[in-house]
Structure formats: structure tokens, C-alpha cells
Design a protein around this motif. Structure first.
Motif, PDB file in Angstrom:
ATOM      1  N   LEU A 110       0.854  -1.182   0.000  1.00  0.00           N
ATOM      2  CA  LEU A 110       0.000   0.000   0.000  1.00  0.00           C
ATOM      3  C   LEU A 110       0.892   1.235   0.000  1.00  0.00           C
ATOM      4  O   LEU A 110       1.830   1.326   0.800  1.00  0.00           O
ATOM      5  CB  LEU A 110      -0.911   0.046   1.231  1.00  0.00           C
ATOM      6  CG  LEU A 110      -1.811  -1.167   1.495  1.00  0.00           C
ATOM      7  CD1 LEU A 110      -1.092  -2.198   2.361  1.00  0.00           C
ATOM      8  CD2 LEU A 110      -3.102  -0.742   2.177  1.00  0.00           C
ATOM      9  N   PHE A 144       0.983   5.389   0.354  1.00  0.00           N
ATOM     10  CA  PHE A 144       0.212   6.505   0.903  1.00  0.00           C
ATOM     11  C   PHE A 144       0.920   7.831   0.626  1.00  0.00           C
ATOM     12  O   PHE A 144       2.131   7.874   0.411  1.00  0.00           O
ATOM     13  CB  PHE A 144       0.078   6.367   2.425  1.00  0.00           C
ATOM     14  CG  PHE A 144      -0.663   5.149   2.885  1.00  0.00           C
ATOM     15  CD1 PHE A 144      -1.999   5.229   3.240  1.00  0.00           C
ATOM     16  CD2 PHE A 144      -0.019   3.928   2.981  1.00  0.00           C
ATOM     17  CE1 PHE A 144      -2.681   4.108   3.692  1.00  0.00           C
ATOM     18  CE2 PHE A 144      -0.688   2.799   3.432  1.00  0.00           C
ATOM     19  CZ  PHE A 144      -2.023   2.885   3.785  1.00  0.00           C
ATOM     20  N   PRO A 193      -3.818   8.073   5.300  1.00  0.00           N
ATOM     21  CA  PRO A 193      -4.823   7.361   4.497  1.00  0.00           C
ATOM     22  C   PRO A 193      -5.827   8.335   3.912  1.00  0.00           C
ATOM     23  O   PRO A 193      -6.018   9.432   4.444  1.00  0.00           O
ATOM     24  CB  PRO A 193      -5.469   6.421   5.524  1.00  0.00           C
ATOM     25  CG  PRO A 193      -4.418   6.263   6.585  1.00  0.00           C
ATOM     26  CD  PRO A 193      -3.736   7.597   6.666  1.00  0.00           C
ATOM     27  N   PRO A 194      -6.512   7.942   2.808  1.00  0.00           N
ATOM     28  CA  PRO A 194      -6.491   6.621   2.177  1.00  0.00           C
ATOM     29  C   PRO A 194      -5.241   6.419   1.325  1.00  0.00           C
ATOM     30  O   PRO A 194      -4.549   7.385   0.985  1.00  0.00           O
ATOM     31  CB  PRO A 194      -7.752   6.639   1.313  1.00  0.00           C
ATOM     32  CG  PRO A 194      -7.907   8.074   0.933  1.00  0.00           C
ATOM     33  CD  PRO A 194      -7.469   8.851   2.152  1.00  0.00           C
ATOM     34  N   PRO A 195      -4.941   5.160   0.966  1.00  0.00           N
ATOM     35  CA  PRO A 195      -3.760   4.917   0.138  1.00  0.00           C
ATOM     36  C   PRO A 195      -3.919   5.480  -1.262  1.00  0.00           C
ATOM     37  O   PRO A 195      -5.023   5.510  -1.815  1.00  0.00           O
ATOM     38  CB  PRO A 195      -3.652   3.386   0.116  1.00  0.00           C
ATOM     39  CG  PRO A 195      -5.017   2.890   0.436  1.00  0.00           C
ATOM     40  CD  PRO A 195      -5.635   3.915   1.328  1.00  0.00           C
ATOM     41  N   GLN A 237      -3.039   0.456  -3.803  1.00  0.00           N
ATOM     42  CA  GLN A 237      -2.719  -0.761  -3.085  1.00  0.00           C
ATOM     43  C   GLN A 237      -2.860  -1.938  -4.041  1.00  0.00           C
ATOM     44  O   GLN A 237      -3.766  -1.968  -4.884  1.00  0.00           O
ATOM     45  CB  GLN A 237      -3.615  -0.952  -1.867  1.00  0.00           C
ATOM     46  CG  GLN A 237      -5.112  -0.947  -2.161  1.00  0.00           C
ATOM     47  CD  GLN A 237      -5.917  -1.248  -0.916  1.00  0.00           C
ATOM     48  OE1 GLN A 237      -5.705  -2.274  -0.267  1.00  0.00           O
ATOM     49  NE2 GLN A 237      -6.831  -0.356  -0.570  1.00  0.00           N
ATOM     50  N   THR A 269      -2.425   0.870  10.838  1.00  0.00           N
ATOM     51  CA  THR A 269      -1.434   1.924  10.735  1.00  0.00           C
ATOM     52  C   THR A 269      -1.942   3.171  11.443  1.00  0.00           C
ATOM     53  O   THR A 269      -3.143   3.459  11.439  1.00  0.00           O
ATOM     54  CB  THR A 269      -1.075   2.229   9.268  1.00  0.00           C
ATOM     55  OG1 THR A 269      -0.103   3.262   9.214  1.00  0.00           O
ATOM     56  CG2 THR A 269      -2.297   2.636   8.460  1.00  0.00           C
ATOM     57  N   GLU A 323      -5.913   4.101  11.043  1.00  0.00           N
ATOM     58  CA  GLU A 323      -6.743   3.407  10.052  1.00  0.00           C
ATOM     59  C   GLU A 323      -6.402   1.918  10.052  1.00  0.00           C
ATOM     60  O   GLU A 323      -5.276   1.524  10.338  1.00  0.00           O
ATOM     61  CB  GLU A 323      -6.510   3.997   8.656  1.00  0.00           C
ATOM     62  CG  GLU A 323      -7.483   3.517   7.601  1.00  0.00           C
ATOM     63  CD  GLU A 323      -8.924   3.863   7.950  1.00  0.00           C
ATOM     64  OE1 GLU A 323      -9.582   2.971   8.522  1.00  0.00           O
ATOM     65  OE2 GLU A 323      -9.351   4.995   7.667  1.00  0.00           O
ATOM     66  N   PHE A 377      -7.094  -1.833   7.681  1.00  0.00           N
ATOM     67  CA  PHE A 377      -7.433  -2.359   6.371  1.00  0.00           C
ATOM     68  C   PHE A 377      -7.579  -3.865   6.501  1.00  0.00           C
ATOM     69  O   PHE A 377      -6.683  -4.553   7.000  1.00  0.00           O
ATOM     70  CB  PHE A 377      -6.348  -2.037   5.346  1.00  0.00           C
ATOM     71  CG  PHE A 377      -6.121  -0.561   5.168  1.00  0.00           C
ATOM     72  CD1 PHE A 377      -6.789   0.141   4.180  1.00  0.00           C
ATOM     73  CD2 PHE A 377      -5.245   0.128   6.002  1.00  0.00           C
ATOM     74  CE1 PHE A 377      -6.593   1.512   4.021  1.00  0.00           C
ATOM     75  CE2 PHE A 377      -5.027   1.484   5.860  1.00  0.00           C
ATOM     76  CZ  PHE A 377      -5.712   2.178   4.860  1.00  0.00           C
TER      77      PHE A 377
END
Length: 396
Positions: free
Chosen positions: A74, A76, A80-82, A85, A378, A391, A393
Motif C-alpha cells: 500500500l 500513501f 490514508p487513504p492509500p 494498493q 497503521t 486506520e 485495512f
């Protein structure tokens, strides 16, 4: 840890082949249910690297294709958001686990880990990616077995060094930027390489462990390899007693920051261990957390003021679950602050990086938050330790 998780479905499959002779049907049903439960819904972050003004994370997921681990990268910006990914299954399509990540010249990424091979074994795996995550090349050096790569760094000339284990010995490979093997060396003094960093003049510092067991820590050794792979320096850590180091960072003065776990004299369980080493490997100072706090440091990053920050975990009461921990130290060894992160269940920090704006990003695994059984996790911290964002995932 990832190798254990990746091997679990294989182990249970093999158990199913002979369990009818040793277990009742209800026990077989239980084993199969465990296999089904663990075949999906698990994600983990294993490493993080600052890239440009942001950061990139490597780990694994088995939710995209149940029963198959896939390396997961991922990328960044500052949070976030990435930006993007992607998952990568490897050449054999039997699954991969991403263990470490580094930046390539031009903004690309190099990922290392382990690829699953027919018969239930693993071998070392390297993946070169463009800045947008496209595969540039993929390599599986070494032999098949319970092998893999745990650490990676890029030298001044753009060549790549990666370290791990081959046939229960420390193993380091060097490749050029096109993935062509330049040399590989075994370090029989080690059972596996845990970390490495690039040094000037195409040299590399290599950290690894030996004499490991299931009942306590072994020992660690720090090597310096010349540009041709020759080991010219070796330091035992700790000088006496038992302790294992998991992470290594190069400091501005040419010395090193290291972290792991140390067994205090007379203690039953190991505690978090942090040390600063001189350029030749001598210990300048060390920090060991209170004897009642059982845990380990898993990642370290150098800071602009000469200090460094560490991420890892400590066990909660009765060793039931872990909580993620972050420590910040000054250059002279003062503990500036420490924090616990997570929730009521099992949580751990496995990677940490200093970003271009001076903030910190920590990655790991959580069972207390998110959508799945274990989620990639993360969060960002200010230099003073203030939580900036968080965040997860994952998938149910």
C-alpha cells in the motif's frame, strides 16, 4: 510469524492425512473448522518505509483469495487513504508473504519475503515495483525449504542487498537493479538475518540471531560485509547473557540503533531491549524495560535530532494479549516518552518510519479494531507522540 501463519493451512492439511488413524471424527471436524477459519480474514503489516512525502507499507492478506497468502503493498501520501494498493501472489501462484520494503532510485520499491512452493516449502522472494506498483521483475534466489528473506536495503549504486535464512543459516544476497545476482554469502554463525542497512562504499551492516529456542531468547550478532560480501567485523550482542535483536537503523554519526528483547539475570521472561551502538559495534548505552513488563521491540527509525523511535509490543496481564508500544529516545539514551496503543484484544507494532515532515508512522496488526479477525493497522504520531490519525485495512 508470517511463515508460521502461511504454513498453517499446509500443516492442517497434512494433519488431515493421518488424523483419521489417531483422532475421532469430531476432532477431525474441529481441525477442518480451524483451517476454514484461518483461510481468510487475516491481514498484517510487516514493514514500512518513508517514500517521498508519504510512506509505503508491505504485509500480507489471505482475504483476496481464501487459502492463499498474497503479499500486499500500500502506498500513501501523508495519511490514508492509500494512493494505491496491490496484492502479489508470486510466480508459482501458491502464495507469498511480504516481510520488508525499501525505496529504489526513481521512486520504485523493492519488496522481499517468502514464496510458497509445491510440497509445502518456501523460498526467498524479491519483487521490484514501479512507483505505481507495476511489477518490473521478480526473483526467487536460493533453494526451496523453510527459507525466506526478512530484510532489504538499497546501496549507493542502486544495487539491492537482502537477508534472511537458507538451510537454517544466515543468508545475504546482492543483486543489481535489474535483478541479476552479484553474490550471495552464508553466515553460519547465524540462524537467520533479522535486519540490515546500507553503509557507505557499498558495504552493509547485517544483524541476525542464533541459538534460538522456544523457551527463551538466544543471542544476536552484528556483521559488517564489504562490497564483495566478505565479513570484516563481528560483534556479539549482548556481550554476555541472552538477547535477540530484531531491528537495526543507521544513525547520523555512523553508529546504530537496535531493538529486540533481553532476558535479565534472574528473570523468567524477556523484556524490551533498546541500545545505541558505536560505529564499530560497541554498546554506548542500553535501555531495558521494567522486569515486570514482558515484550519486544520490533522496529526502529532514526530521527533528525540524533535520537530514535522504536515500535513493538508488551504483553498484558497473564500473557493473554499484547498491546502495541512506541518509545522515543534522545541521542544520549533518555526515554522521552512511551505509549501504548490498541484495545482489548491482541495488537502489535511491527514497523515504524519517520516521514519528511518529522511525524512518525507505525504499522502492525490489530484484533481490537477493524473488520476482520486480524487487520493491517497503521497510525500516525507527532514527534511528541500525539495521535494524528489511525486506520485499519482488512476483510471480515
Amino acid at each position: 510469524m508470517l511463515l508460521v501463519l502461511a504454513a498453517l493451512p499446509v500443516l492442517l492439511y497434512r494433519m488431515g492425512a493421518f488424523l483419521p488413524h489417531t483422532m475421532g471424527q469430531s476432532d477431525m471436524d474441529w481441525a477442518r473448522e480451524v483451517e476454514r477459519e484461518n483461510s481468510t480474514g487475516h491481514e498484517s503489516a510487516e514493514g514500512v518505509i518513508a517514500t517521498g512525502n508519504g510512506f509505503s507499507v508491505v504485509g500480507y492478506t489471505n482475504s483476496r483469495q481464501p487459502g492463499v497468502n498474497q503479499a500486499w503493498v500500500l502506498r500513501f501520501d501523508k495519511a490514508p487513504p492509500p494512493r494505491w494498493q496491490r496484492t502479489y501472489a508470486g510466480n508459482g501462484k501458491l502464495g507469498t508473504s511480504g516481510h520488508a520494503i525499501s525505496s529504489m532510485p526513481g521512486g520504485g520499491l523493492i519488496v522481499v519475503g517468502a514464496e510458497r512452493v509445491p510440497g509445502g516449502g518456501f523460498q526467498g522472494w524479491l519483487l521490484a515495483l514501479s512507483p505505481e506498483g507495476d511489477v518490473l521483475w521478480e526473483r526467487t534466489p536460493g533453494h526451496e525449504g523453510v527459507n525466506g528473506l526478512n530484510a532489504v536495503s538499497v546501496l549507493e549504486d542502486g544495487s539491492i542487498v537482502a537477508g534472511g535464512a537458507q538451510e537454517r543459516e544466515g543468508w545475504v544476497v546482492r543483486m543489481n537493479s535489474r535483478g541479476e545476482l552479484l553474490w550471495e554469502v552464508k553466515l553460519p554463525q547465524l540462524e537467520h538475518v533479522t535486519a540490515l542497512v546500507a553503509l557507505p562504499a557499498q558495504r552493509v551492516a547485517v544483524l541476525g540471531t542464533a541459538e534460538t529456542s522456544t523457551v527463551g531468547p538466544g543471542i544476536s550478532r552484528l556483521f559488517v560485509l564489504e562490497s564483495d560480501g566478505r565479513a570484516t567485523r563481528e560483534t556479539r550482542l549482548p556481550a554476555e547473557g541472552q538477547g535477540e535483536l530484531n531491528a537495526l537503523a543507521l544513525l547520523p554519526d555512523g553508529g546504530f540503533a537496535v531493538t529486540g528483547r533481553l532476558l535479565r539475570p534472574g528473570a523468567m521472561d524477556p523484556s524490551v531491549w533498546v541500545a545505541r551502538l558505536a560505529p564499530r559495534g560497541e554498546t554506548l548505552w542500553e535501555y531495558v524495560s521494567e522486569a515486570t513488563e514482558v515484550g519486544s521491540g520490533h522496529a526502529v527509525t532514526a530521527l533528525a535530532d540524533g535520537g530514535f523511535a522504536v515500535a513493538g509490543y508488551s504483553w498484558k496481564e497473564l500473557l493473554v494479549d499484547r498491546e502495541a508500544r512506541v518509545w522515543r529516545f534522545s541521542a544520549d539514551g533518555n526515554l522521552l516518552w512511551q505509549q501504548a496503543h490498541g484495545g482489548a484484544k491482541d495488537d502489535s507494532g511491527s514497523g515504524i518510519a519517520r516521514l519528511a515532515d518529522g511525524s512518525l508512522v507505525v504499522v502492525g496488526t490489530t484484533m481490537s479494531k477493524g473488520a476482520g479477525k486480524t487487520d493491517l493497522w497503521t497510525f500516525g504520531l507527532s514527534p511528541e507522540g500525539q495521535l494524528l490519525w489511525e486506520e485499519t485495512f482488512g476483510a471480515p
